[in-house]
Scaffold this motif. Structure first.
Motif, PDB file in Angstrom:
ATOM      1  N   LEU A  28       7.265  50.845  22.421  1.00 28.64           N
ATOM      2  CA  LEU A  28       6.308  51.715  23.134  1.00 28.64           C
ATOM      3  C   LEU A  28       5.957  52.530  22.371  1.00 28.64           C
ATOM      4  O   LEU A  28       4.692  52.999  22.117  1.00 28.64           O
ATOM      5  CB  LEU A  28       6.932  52.375  24.405  1.00 28.64           C
ATOM      6  N   GLY A  29       6.815  53.097  21.466  1.00 30.65           N
ATOM      7  CA  GLY A  29       6.248  54.437  20.343  1.00 30.65           C
ATOM      8  C   GLY A  29       5.210  53.820  19.318  1.00 30.65           C
ATOM      9  O   GLY A  29       4.304  54.366  18.897  1.00 30.65           O
ATOM     10  N   LYS A  30       5.360  52.425  19.063  1.00 28.34           N
ATOM     11  CA  LYS A  30       4.525  52.006  18.139  1.00 28.34           C
ATOM     12  C   LYS A  30       2.850  51.561  18.859  1.00 28.34           C
ATOM     13  O   LYS A  30       2.104  51.643  18.282  1.00 28.34           O
ATOM     14  CB  LYS A  30       5.161  50.365  17.521  1.00 28.34           C
ATOM     15  N   ALA A  31       3.147  51.090  20.197  1.00 30.41           N
ATOM     16  CA  ALA A  31       1.974  50.935  20.888  1.00 30.41           C
ATOM     17  C   ALA A  31       1.221  52.323  21.168  1.00 30.41           C
ATOM     18  O   ALA A  31       0.020  52.332  21.116  1.00 30.41           O
ATOM     19  CB  ALA A  31       2.360  50.322  22.082  1.00 30.41           C
ATOM     20  N   LEU A  32       2.034  53.389  21.387  1.00 28.89           N
ATOM     21  CA  LEU A  32       1.503  54.577  21.623  1.00 28.89           C
ATOM     22  C   LEU A  32       0.486  55.251  20.541  1.00 28.89           C
ATOM     23  O   LEU A  32      -0.291  55.724  20.665  1.00 28.89           O
ATOM     24  CB  LEU A  32       2.638  55.790  22.005  1.00 28.89           C
ATOM     25  N   LYS A  33       0.961  54.619  19.135  1.00 27.56           N
ATOM     26  CA  LYS A  33       0.032  55.248  18.003  1.00 27.56           C
ATOM     27  C   LYS A  33      -1.451  54.975  18.071  1.00 27.56           C
ATOM     28  O   LYS A  33      -2.071  55.484  17.511  1.00 27.56           O
ATOM     29  CB  LYS A  33       0.744  54.515  16.839  1.00 27.56           C
ATOM     30  N   GLN A  34      -1.430  53.841  18.718  1.00 26.15           N
ATOM     31  CA  GLN A  34      -3.111  53.333  19.016  1.00 26.15           C
ATOM     32  C   GLN A  34      -3.793  54.006  20.285  1.00 26.15           C
ATOM     33  O   GLN A  34      -4.960  53.831  20.385  1.00 26.15           O
ATOM     34  CB  GLN A  34      -2.909  51.865  19.413  1.00 26.15           C
ATOM     35  N   TRP A  35      -3.186  54.875  20.783  1.00 28.77           N
ATOM     36  CA  TRP A  35      -3.891  55.280  22.080  1.00 28.77           C
ATOM     37  C   TRP A  35      -3.923  57.044  21.957  1.00 28.77           C
ATOM     38  O   TRP A  35      -3.144  57.321  21.294  1.00 28.77           O
ATOM     39  CB  TRP A  35      -2.939  55.275  23.276  1.00 28.77           C
ATOM     40  N   PRO A  36      -4.702  57.429  22.756  1.00 30.26           N
ATOM     41  CA  PRO A  36      -4.690  59.046  22.607  1.00 30.26           C
ATOM     42  C   PRO A  36      -3.485  59.511  23.476  1.00 30.26           C
ATOM     43  O   PRO A  36      -3.429  59.346  24.479  1.00 30.26           O
ATOM     44  CB  PRO A  36      -6.271  59.431  23.332  1.00 30.26           C
ATOM     45  N   ARG A  37      -2.761  60.393  22.720  1.00 34.24           N
ATOM     46  CA  ARG A  37      -1.375  60.875  23.234  1.00 34.24           C
ATOM     47  C   ARG A  37      -1.667  61.729  24.461  1.00 34.24           C
ATOM     48  O   ARG A  37      -0.920  61.274  25.356  1.00 34.24           O
ATOM     49  CB  ARG A  37      -0.720  61.411  22.323  1.00 34.24           C
ATOM     50  N   GLU A  38      -2.856  62.484  24.696  1.00 36.97           N
ATOM     51  CA  GLU A  38      -2.975  63.550  25.703  1.00 36.97           C
ATOM     52  C   GLU A  38      -3.409  62.722  26.996  1.00 36.97           C
ATOM     53  O   GLU A  38      -3.124  62.929  28.059  1.00 36.97           O
ATOM     54  CB  GLU A  38      -3.951  64.464  25.485  1.00 36.97           C
ATOM     55  N   LYS A  39      -3.645  61.262  26.716  1.00 35.08           N
ATOM     56  CA  LYS A  39      -3.890  60.676  28.036  1.00 35.08           C
ATOM     57  C   LYS A  39      -2.871  59.746  28.519  1.00 35.08           C
ATOM     58  O   LYS A  39      -3.011  59.041  29.485  1.00 35.08           O
ATOM     59  CB  LYS A  39      -5.289  59.642  27.610  1.00 35.08           C
ATOM     60  N   ILE A  40      -1.763  59.792  28.092  1.00 45.37           N
ATOM     61  CA  ILE A  40      -0.670  58.744  28.168  1.00 45.37           C
ATOM     62  C   ILE A  40       0.743  59.656  28.987  1.00 45.37           C
ATOM     63  O   ILE A  40       0.854  60.671  28.583  1.00 45.37           O
ATOM     64  CB  ILE A  40      -0.070  58.272  27.206  1.00 45.37           C
ATOM     65  N   GLN A  41       1.157  59.139  29.945  1.00 51.60           N
ATOM     66  CA  GLN A  41       2.461  59.583  30.420  1.00 51.60           C
ATOM     67  C   GLN A  41       3.591  58.713  30.245  1.00 51.60           C
ATOM     68  O   GLN A  41       3.596  57.513  30.819  1.00 51.60           O
ATOM     69  CB  GLN A  41       2.071  59.700  32.068  1.00 51.60           C
ATOM     70  N   ILE A  42       4.456  59.138  29.387  1.00 54.59           N
ATOM     71  CA  ILE A  42       5.537  58.542  29.025  1.00 54.59           C
ATOM     72  C   ILE A  42       6.916  59.006  30.020  1.00 54.59           C
ATOM     73  O   ILE A  42       7.148  60.236  29.781  1.00 54.59           O
ATOM     74  CB  ILE A  42       5.812  58.535  27.766  1.00 54.59           C
TER      75      ILE A  42
END
Length: 344
Positions: free
Chosen positions: A74-88
């Protein structure tokens, strides 16, 4: 089948502490092996990317999934997304204690070490929602939540959650620090939480996150139109075994009939039923197949009236469900999926 091409996944408040998430979340567990073989890293990230591009921003994982590799993926996928728009959301508390046992640990020092390790695996500065995966009955919940409160104050965690907790534990925890979400199994054939947990969460302003909202795949046809593999952990689940499965197939047939009436798939009907239990309900179905992910998203297009919801509920009488909701020897199950091969 309810089409998902034009679906806009709405945003909802999860609990009353300020956390906003997509109305439909994604449970990541199966990507690194649980009911199936783990996906390759490339395929796993592809599924996660598809979920994000379709509007899902709420992703649920745990340190025990993999173990550890699920958070890394999930951390690797997260690198491709805007962090502020994701809720982990991730979890701690299930600890390997030697072959082949698993234990639950809620000691403050363990809480902190787990959080620090999850932050590194996810490669993030903070965790949006941090759950105690299972409650440690040997450690007062006040001590566990006390340490979690410190992590919130330090900015390492934004919101706190509990998974599979009793009403008393929820109340006591909430008194120490506001609990934002409670994660419990909830589906058409698992409704234990409706009598006490749901009313309590609504009284306290706590969001509800149903896991296994499709009955561990049953309402998607697992065990009915799709055979359960002998080496799958589901083969050891009471509801997927022998006479129990034969009896439960009649439940699926009824839902299949109702799904035709609503012009959707059985999985979409079952998931729509969960989704429409309230604005404070955010289910987290997981899948390893993009086709099934699209099917799940399509469930948001299925509109059900109060009468429809009652009819669907009555179609699945709880007293007719054959087999308990838990795996036989849950500790063995947890150990089993915590020791699946690493990602390729």
């Amino acid at each position: 089948m309810a089409e998902r091409n034009d679906v806009v996944i709405p945003r909802v408040k999860l609990g009353n502490q300020g956390l906003e998430v997509s109305k439909l979340g994604f449970g990541c567990m199966g990507l690194t092996g649980a009911y199936n073989s783990p996906l390759s890293e490339e395929d796993g990230i592809s599924v996660l990317n598809h979920a994000f591009t379709k509007g899902i921003t709420f992703f649920d994982t745990s340190d025990v999934y993999g173990p550890l590799t699920n958070e890394i993926l999930l951390g690797k996928a997260l690198k491709q997304w805007p962090r502020e728009k994701i809720q982990i959301a991730t979890k701690f508390g299930i600890q390997r204690s030697g072959f082949p046992d698993m234990t639950v640990n809620g000691k403050p020092e363990y809480v902190r070490s787990c959080c620090e390790a999850s932050l590194k695996r996810l490669d993030v500065e903070y965790i949006d929602l941090y759950y105690q995966h299972r409650v440690d009955t040997k450690v007062p919940i006040e001590e566990t939540i006390g340490e979690l409160k410190k992590l919130v104050e330090e900015g390492k965690v934004k919101y706190l959650g509990l998974s599979e907790a009793s009403p008393d534990t929820i109340r006591r925890a909430h008194a120490i620090h506001p609990i934002t979400a409670v994660q419990m199994e909830w589906s058409l054939w698992t409704r234990d939480i409706e009598e006490e947990i749901i009313p309590l969460c609504r009284e306290l302003g706590i969001g509800i996150v149903p896991y296994s909202p499709l009955g561990r795949g049953f309402f998607g046809g697992k065990g009915v139109v799709e055979r359960v593999a002998e080496n799958s952990n589901l083969a050891r689940h009471p509801r997927f075994q022998g006479d129990n499965l034969d009896k439960n197939r009649t439940i699926y047939t009824r839902i299949e009939s109702l799904a035709r009436k609503h012009q959707c798939t059985p999985a979409q009907l079952a998931l729509a039923w969960v989704l429409q239990q309230g604005n404070d309900v955010v289910p987290i179905p997981g899948t390893t197949k993009i086709k099934n992910l699209d099917d799940n998203i399509g469930s948001l297009m299925v509109k059900l009236t109060e009468e429809d919801l009652k009819e669907i509920s009555n179609t699945v009488p709880i007293e007719e469900i054959a087999g308990g909701r838990s795996f036989q020897n849950m500790d063995h199950f947890l150990w089993k999926f915590a020791n699946t091969p690493p990602l390729n």
